[in-house]
Structures are given as C-alpha cells and as structure tokens.
Design a protein around this motif. Structure first.
Motif, PDB file in Angstrom:
ATOM      1  N   CYS A   1      20.268   3.122 -12.374  1.00  0.00           N
ATOM      2  CA  CYS A   1      19.075   3.781 -12.921  1.00  0.00           C
ATOM      3  C   CYS A   1      18.407   2.910 -13.981  1.00  0.00           C
ATOM      4  O   CYS A   1      17.173   2.817 -14.046  1.00  0.00           O
ATOM      5  CB  CYS A   1      19.442   5.145 -13.501  1.00  0.00           C
ATOM      6  N   ILE A   2      19.206   2.306 -14.843  1.00  0.00           N
ATOM      7  CA  ILE A   2      18.652   1.449 -15.899  1.00  0.00           C
ATOM      8  C   ILE A   2      17.914   0.276 -15.285  1.00  0.00           C
ATOM      9  O   ILE A   2      16.782  -0.045 -15.669  1.00  0.00           O
ATOM     10  CB  ILE A   2      19.787   0.967 -16.823  1.00  0.00           C
ATOM     11  N   ASP A   3      18.532  -0.371 -14.314  1.00  0.00           N
ATOM     12  CA  ASP A   3      17.913  -1.522 -13.663  1.00  0.00           C
ATOM     13  C   ASP A   3      16.625  -1.120 -12.941  1.00  0.00           C
ATOM     14  O   ASP A   3      15.602  -1.812 -13.016  1.00  0.00           O
ATOM     15  CB  ASP A   3      18.909  -2.131 -12.677  1.00  0.00           C
ATOM     16  N   ARG A   4      16.657   0.002 -12.255  1.00  0.00           N
ATOM     17  CA  ARG A   4      15.482   0.476 -11.531  1.00  0.00           C
ATOM     18  C   ARG A   4      14.329   0.739 -12.485  1.00  0.00           C
ATOM     19  O   ARG A   4      13.191   0.300 -12.236  1.00  0.00           O
ATOM     20  CB  ARG A   4      15.830   1.765 -10.776  1.00  0.00           C
ATOM     21  N   ARG A   5      14.589   1.471 -13.584  1.00  0.00           N
ATOM     22  CA  ARG A   5      13.511   1.846 -14.483  1.00  0.00           C
ATOM     23  C   ARG A   5      12.888   0.627 -15.150  1.00  0.00           C
ATOM     24  O   ARG A   5      11.659   0.566 -15.309  1.00  0.00           O
ATOM     25  CB  ARG A   5      14.027   2.824 -15.536  1.00  0.00           C
ATOM     26  N   PHE A   6      13.708  -0.360 -15.521  1.00  0.00           N
ATOM     27  CA  PHE A   6      13.160  -1.599 -16.057  1.00  0.00           C
ATOM     28  C   PHE A   6      12.242  -2.259 -15.018  1.00  0.00           C
ATOM     29  O   PHE A   6      11.162  -2.760 -15.350  1.00  0.00           O
ATOM     30  CB  PHE A   6      14.273  -2.566 -16.463  1.00  0.00           C
ATOM     31  N   GLY A   7      12.661  -2.274 -13.762  1.00  0.00           N
ATOM     32  CA  GLY A   7      11.845  -2.886 -12.717  1.00  0.00           C
ATOM     33  C   GLY A   7      10.529  -2.168 -12.508  1.00  0.00           C
ATOM     34  O   GLY A   7       9.468  -2.802 -12.352  1.00  0.00           O
ATOM     35  N   VAL A   8      10.564  -0.834 -12.504  1.00  0.00           N
ATOM     36  CA  VAL A   8       9.340  -0.047 -12.312  1.00  0.00           C
ATOM     37  C   VAL A   8       8.364  -0.277 -13.466  1.00  0.00           C
ATOM     38  O   VAL A   8       7.157  -0.497 -13.253  1.00  0.00           O
ATOM     39  CB  VAL A   8       9.688   1.448 -12.176  1.00  0.00           C
TER      40      VAL A   8
ATOM     41  N   GLY B   1       0.792  -1.219   0.000  1.00  0.00           N
ATOM     42  CA  GLY B   1       0.000   0.000   0.000  1.00  0.00           C
ATOM     43  C   GLY B   1       0.825   1.269   0.000  1.00  0.00           C
ATOM     44  O   GLY B   1       0.345   2.330   0.413  1.00  0.00           O
ATOM     45  N   MET B   2       2.068   1.193  -0.489  1.00  0.00           N
ATOM     46  CA  MET B   2       2.982   2.334  -0.459  1.00  0.00           C
ATOM     47  C   MET B   2       3.402   2.765  -1.853  1.00  0.00           C
ATOM     48  O   MET B   2       4.459   3.394  -2.018  1.00  0.00           O
ATOM     49  CB  MET B   2       4.233   1.976   0.368  1.00  0.00           C
ATOM     50  N   ALA B   3       2.628   2.427  -2.882  1.00  0.00           N
ATOM     51  CA  ALA B   3       3.035   2.738  -4.258  1.00  0.00           C
ATOM     52  C   ALA B   3       3.259   4.228  -4.462  1.00  0.00           C
ATOM     53  O   ALA B   3       4.119   4.632  -5.264  1.00  0.00           O
ATOM     54  CB  ALA B   3       1.985   2.224  -5.239  1.00  0.00           C
ATOM     55  N   ASP B   4       2.527   5.069  -3.745  1.00  0.00           N
ATOM     56  CA  ASP B   4       2.672   6.510  -3.931  1.00  0.00           C
ATOM     57  C   ASP B   4       3.997   7.040  -3.400  1.00  0.00           C
ATOM     58  O   ASP B   4       4.381   8.174  -3.697  1.00  0.00           O
ATOM     59  CB  ASP B   4       1.516   7.239  -3.242  1.00  0.00           C
ATOM     60  N   LEU B   5       4.722   6.207  -2.638  1.00  0.00           N
ATOM     61  CA  LEU B   5       6.026   6.627  -2.128  1.00  0.00           C
ATOM     62  C   LEU B   5       7.175   6.150  -3.011  1.00  0.00           C
ATOM     63  O   LEU B   5       8.339   6.448  -2.729  1.00  0.00           O
ATOM     64  CB  LEU B   5       6.232   6.103  -0.697  1.00  0.00           C
ATOM     65  N   LEU B   6       6.842   5.416  -4.068  1.00  0.00           N
ATOM     66  CA  LEU B   6       7.889   4.873  -4.930  1.00  0.00           C
ATOM     67  C   LEU B   6       8.805   5.961  -5.466  1.00  0.00           C
ATOM     68  O   LEU B   6      10.036   5.811  -5.481  1.00  0.00           O
ATOM     69  CB  LEU B   6       7.259   4.099  -6.090  1.00  0.00           C
TER      70      LEU B   6
ATOM     71  N   PRO C   1       6.740   9.224 -12.883  1.00  0.00           N
ATOM     72  CA  PRO C   1       6.792   9.785 -14.235  1.00  0.00           C
ATOM     73  C   PRO C   1       8.202   9.745 -14.800  1.00  0.00           C
ATOM     74  O   PRO C   1       9.189   9.871 -14.071  1.00  0.00           O
ATOM     75  CB  PRO C   1       6.312  11.227 -14.038  1.00  0.00           C
ATOM     76  N   SER C   2       8.298   9.596 -16.110  1.00  0.00           N
ATOM     77  CA  SER C   2       9.611   9.488 -16.749  1.00  0.00           C
ATOM     78  C   SER C   2      10.442  10.751 -16.585  1.00  0.00           C
ATOM     79  O   SER C   2      11.679  10.696 -16.658  1.00  0.00           O
ATOM     80  CB  SER C   2       9.442   9.165 -18.233  1.00  0.00           C
TER      81      SER C   2
ATOM     82  N   GLY D   1       4.517  -2.454 -13.717  1.00  0.00           N
ATOM     83  CA  GLY D   1       3.310  -1.706 -14.052  1.00  0.00           C
ATOM     84  C   GLY D   1       3.092  -0.483 -13.184  1.00  0.00           C
ATOM     85  O   GLY D   1       1.947  -0.061 -12.984  1.00  0.00           O
ATOM     86  N   LEU D   2       4.173   0.104 -12.690  1.00  0.00           N
ATOM     87  CA  LEU D   2       4.057   1.240 -11.779  1.00  0.00           C
ATOM     88  C   LEU D   2       4.580   2.532 -12.392  1.00  0.00           C
ATOM     89  O   LEU D   2       4.977   3.456 -11.676  1.00  0.00           O
ATOM     90  CB  LEU D   2       4.813   0.934 -10.473  1.00  0.00           C
ATOM     91  N   ALA D   3       4.582   2.618 -13.709  1.00  0.00           N
ATOM     92  CA  ALA D   3       5.073   3.829 -14.378  1.00  0.00           C
ATOM     93  C   ALA D   3       4.272   5.060 -13.991  1.00  0.00           C
ATOM     94  O   ALA D   3       4.802   6.173 -13.943  1.00  0.00           O
ATOM     95  CB  ALA D   3       5.044   3.634 -15.890  1.00  0.00           C
TER      96      ALA D   3
END
Length: 620
Positions: free
Chosen positions: A344-351, A314-319, A361-362, A355-357
C-alpha cells in the motif's frame, strides 16, 4: 530450523508429525480449479503439466499453513526459516526424479522463500485424478492471442495489460490467481471494464483458484506465490502453443531491497527477482525439453512510471479499481487498501508521484499515507523505513551503490543480454529515479501542508509530521555496518579475478577462501591448458566447442551445461568477498557457436600465494 513433513495424495499421515495434503478425494484439503479454458486448450494439456500444477498447489498451500514463528531478528535463524520435506505422487515420474529438475526446483524455491526444500516423488497410483475435474466452465474455441500474461489486479499488472492492449496493439490471455473471492471480483471487474471498452475480441481471462480448504492460513508472507503464479502462466502458455509468458511488475519491486536492517532474506519478497525468474526458466525448460522464456516488460520502470502508463492508455479512471493490498480480509466495499503494508505504501507513493491523486481519493485507504496517525504497532516505522531507504539511495553515488546495497549483487548477473556492469548501471539509474519520486511526494506535501505542520496540527505519528519534525529520516543500521562497508570498499581495489589451479589436490582456489573441486574442478581442468598456452604466447585464448568440452568431461552436452551453471553459482559469493560484480562470463566465457573458455581477463597465480592469505572453504 523447524522440520516439516508434508505427505501429499494420501488419506492419513504416516506419523503424528506429518501433515497431509490432497487435491482430490475424501481427504481433499487443497482447492485447484481453473475456469474458462477452451476445450481445444484442454486437449493440449499433457500429464506432466498436471503434475506441475499439483506440485505448485501443494507448495503454495503448505507455505500458508506452516507458520514461520517469530519475525524478531534475534530468532530469525531458528524460527523464520523452515525445512520442508514433500512426498508427492506424480504421473510422469522419470521427469521429476531427474537430478537436474530436482536441483532447479529446490534451488529456485530456496532462494525465493528462504526455506530448505526436499522432494520425494513417487508414481501416482491409478486411477489418478482426471485432468477434466480441475477445469470448470469450459468454453468453445476462442481466437488465439498474441501473449499470455499474469494478472493480479494490481497497478502493475493492469498497467502492463493496458499498455499491451492499447499502445502495443496486442491481444492477451490474462491468467489470474485468487485464493479469495474478493480478489477474483477485482480481477473480473477490471476485465469487464476492458471488455466494455471494446477489447473483448483481443482479451480473454482465465481465473485460477488455489487455496487451502477447511484450514485458515497461519503464514501470510506468501513467499511461494510467484512460483505458483509462474507455473500457472507456463501451463496456459503451453496449452496455447507458446514458449513464453509475461510478468508485469516494476523493477524496483522486483529487486525489493529490505526496508530496514531486520527485514532481510526471505522477508524482503523476491516475487520477480531476476535470479528467481532465471531459475524458473531453467526449471520449465528442463521439464518441457524446450526453451521457455519469462518476459518482464516493466523491469526498467519505477512505480511512478508504471502508474503513468495507465493514464497514457486512457484508463486513468480505472486506477482506483485496481487493488494492491495483500490483506483481503480487511477490505470493505469502499476501502480495499489498508494503507500500512509495504504494498500500500509503495502504491500510494507511485500514484501521488504520477500526479493521479485525483483518480484515487485518499479515503480509499484505511490509513492515509502522509497525514493519518501511525502510532499503532510498527505502522510508522514501516513508512519511515520506506522513506529512509530511498533517501539513502538518493544520496548514494554509483561507485558505492553495490557497497551500500549488497542485495543488488544477487541480481546483476541475471539479466539476459546485459553484462553485470551494464545491469548495475541500469539498476542504479532505476533506483535513483524512484528515490527522486519519493522525495518529490514528500516535498510537495510539505508545501501543501506547511501551515498545519508549523502549527503542529498533524498527528505527531503521521509520516509527514515525522519527516518534517526530525529534519531527516534514518533507520539505525546494524552495529557492524560501518566496519563491513569499509572492508568492502577496501576490497574494491582488487578488480582482477585471480585463481590458483591445484593439480595435485584437484582444486581451484580463489581469494577469500572459495575452493572448487569435484565436477567443478574438472571443467576448469578441461579449459586450463588452452588458457595457459595462449597467455604464454600472448595470443587470443581459444574457445572449446561445446561437444568437445562434453566429450572431455564424458557427459552429455545438457549435463555439461547444467554443471557449468552450478560452477557459476558456486562462485557467486565472490560478488561480495572480492567486490567484483559477477556475470556468467566473469570466469568462464560462453560464445554462441564457438564454445567456452576461461576469461582472458582472469589471472592465474600460485597456489601458495592464495593459500597464504585465504582461509580454506570448500565448495562441491
């Protein structure tokens, strides 16, 4: 390999070549400060752990001050690796002069950073730095928490913390290291949000500041940061009366395969590599004279799966308040991710895979993972190497996994409770899942931006355009890759560990030229007769109890176990030379309360049969 002498706790160097480092006094140039410790916890801190904090601070800060030089592959040996010789004053000299402690310290740091280390410890002169001077903002006794965990403020550490708080209903003491106030503000911001959401009574935060003072860092790889981090975790755990603490990091990053052929050795970070963690456990257990455990609850999860745990709690808004980028000097108020480093590359692929894009925001990144121009420097090559690696993994069968990715071999024998084969299977499944998530991100982006790709509207040096236009992504392997891989596959047919016992020369020979002698030979000699006798009678090979083995070797049980560890490490190279995944029981088996024996699956052959095909290569 360049030689460096680091003299600690002195005001002036003994020679022009020496570098002086000090955590206190008029020559102070290393910061060590720990906040929000309770007075009760401080009273539980022995001098030995103050020594450990100072040693870790010196190692970490020297790592940053001494540049590795060129990172070109052609100069890897001469410029990348360093020889670091430390002279450090300590309060508990007997412990630090113990050969087993020094060996564990040197071996673990050496594997972690790819450098060579030596330590000369001396008795600290009185009066020494009072421990209270390292601790600021002391607080009143707080509630005791269930676990101590390390907290960086990145996706993994935040996911681990909220999973323990919410899903596991545990209370936590989080230890956060920072060398920049920007990093501390990220950690404190996340803690403040968790406190605001009602976790204040089940959560405490201990920030630790370790950095160079008055000297700008010259080396940014920070290979020894996890050593410092783990030492901080141990100190806080012991102050809390605990024998364990946790690292929150996903398993793909723990193994951290090199992205390309020239990213090898220490340049592929080994922050929470299983071999590093077992080495740290051994070091900490030795200096504390009790078993210390380092827990890794996210070990068998991918970046996607770890990121999804934040949403599950329940913490997606803190991502988007978590930060993974290791370049804080580049951060701005609105953009704390450079978008081009491997983290950064690894993190963005994970996000994106989770499905938490929409939660991040990019434009939080200085460079968008898929769409922005990466023509500057090696930015495109780094991103392409990442995609290429996991595309190759996706196409790799389980049978070829260790062949195509031999770096995995150094990990398979270091998972407690798992055989090497079981660990290999689980690692293969883990990397396959991550590879599929990378593919899903690329495929989804191709569908979304298909028209722009068709019209060539995206920058040619964007990651998505490069993948789309080339049709396939690959980084050229080393020139001898095919030959080495074929030779490795040919050796896989030999699955039985064969050895020859040379009583006259007091050596044990293995295929490939590996030879044991000295103390390692004596262990095998103590076990060989029971092995031979049982083989001859076709009965079960008996175990020799630990006290009996120690008596035969005329050493203590603790020394015997240390020597056995050294023997097992000495034969680790057989992972590659023979193609057999080695765990601690492959040659000498251990059974709790029963003792030790030579593994009945091994085969003794004549010395001449091995020497006829193997070059001689001695190990101590």
């Amino acid at each position: 390999m360049k030689q460096h002498l680091i003299e600690c706790g002195v005001t002036a160097p003994s020679s022009e070549e020496a570098m002086v480092m000090n955590v206190h006094g008029p020559a102070k140039n290393v910061n060590l400060r720990i906040d929000y410790i309770s007075r009760t916890m401080l009273s539980n801190l022995p001098d030995l752990l103050i020594d450990l904090l100072e040693v870790a601070a010196y190692v970490y800060c020297a790592d940053q001050r001494l540049a590795r030089g060129s990172d070109q592959l052609s100069k890897f040996g001469e410029s990348w690796r360093r020889s670091l010789r430390f002279k450090i004053p300590v309060r508990d000299l007997a412990v630090w002069q113990d050969p087993d402690v020094q060996e564990a310290l040197i071996d673990t740091l050496g594997f972690l950073s790819d450098d060579s280390y030596s330590f000369e410890f001396r008795q600290a002169e009185t009066p020494v730095q009072p421990k209270e001077l390292y601790f600021h903002d002391l607080i009143d006794p707080a509630d005791e928490h269930d676990e101590v965990a390390l907290f960086s403020g990145g996706v993994d550490s935040f996911a681990g913390a909220v999973t323990d708080l919410v899903a596991n209903n545990r209370s936590l003491t989080l230890v956060g290291h920072y060398s920049s106030t920007k990093v501390r503000s990220v950690q404190e911001g996340l803690i403040a949000e968790l406190t605001r959401r009602g976790f204040d009574r089940r959560l405490s935060y201990i920030p630790v500041w370790v950095s160079n003072e008055g000297v700008r860092a010259r080396e940014y790889t920070q290979r020894t940061r996890s050593f410092l981090f783990a030492c901080l975790g141990l100190v806080v755990a012991r102050m809390s009366g605990k024998d364990r603490f946790s690292f929150y990091e996903n398993g793909v990053v723990s193994i951290n395969l090199p992205l390309a052929g020239d990213v090898v050795g220490g340049r592929a970070t080994r922050t929470t590599h299983p071999k590093v963690l077992r080495g740290l456990e051994q070091l900490f257990s030795l200096i504390q004279d009790r078993e210390i455990r380092i827990q890794t609850p996210l070990q068998w999860l991918t970046k996607k799966e770890v990121t999804a745990k934040i949403a599950s709690a329940g913490m997606a808004d803190l991502l988007d308040q978590t930060v993974s980028c290791t370049r804080p000097r580049k951060w701005t108020e609105s953009q704390k991710h450079c978008g081009v480093c491997s983290q950064c590359i690894d993190r963005r692929f994970g996000v994106l895979a989770a499905g938490l894009a929409d939660q991040e925001p990019s434009d939080r990144y200085m460079q968008d993972l898929l769409l922005d121009d990466r023509s500057s420097g090696d930015d495109l090559r780094m991103a392409l190497a990442y995609v290429s690696l996991f595309k190759k993994i996706a196409a790799t069968s389980k049978e070829r996994f260790l062949v195509d990715f031999p770096e995995i071999v150094s990990a398979v024998g270091h998972f407690p409770g798992l055989t090497a084969s079981e660990a290999g299977d689980r690692l293969y499944d883990l990397f396959q899942r991550h590879a599929r998530s990378v593919e899903d991100v690329i495929s989804s982006a191709v569908r979304e931006h298909g028209t722009a790709l068709y019209r060539n509207e995206l920058p040619a040096a964007s990651l998505l355009a490069a993948c789309y236009n080339r049709g396939h992504v690959e980084i050229s392997p080393p020139s001898n890759y095919d030959t080495d891989a074929k030779a490795f596959m040919d050796r896989l047919s030999v699955q039985t560990l064969e050895f020859a016992f040379d009583d006259e020369q007091e050596r044990v020979h293995f295929q490939g030229g590996l030879t044991l002698e000295g103390a390692n030979f004596k262990i095998v000699a103590a076990l060989i007769e029971a092995f031979r006798s049982a083989k001859k009678r076709q009965t079960e090979v008996p175990f020799l109890p630990a006290p009996d083995l120690a008596d035969q070797l005329s050493i203590s049980e603790q020394s015997m176990r240390q020597q056995l560890r050294r023997l097992r490490e000495a034969i680790e190279s057989l992972n590659v030379t023979m193609g057999i995944p080695m765990d601690q029981d492959t040659f000498i088996q251990t059974r709790e309360r029963a003792g030790y024996r030579l593994n009945p699956l091994c085969r003794e052959i004549a010395v001449a049969d091995i020497l006829a095909v193997s070059p001689i290569a001695h190990t101590p």
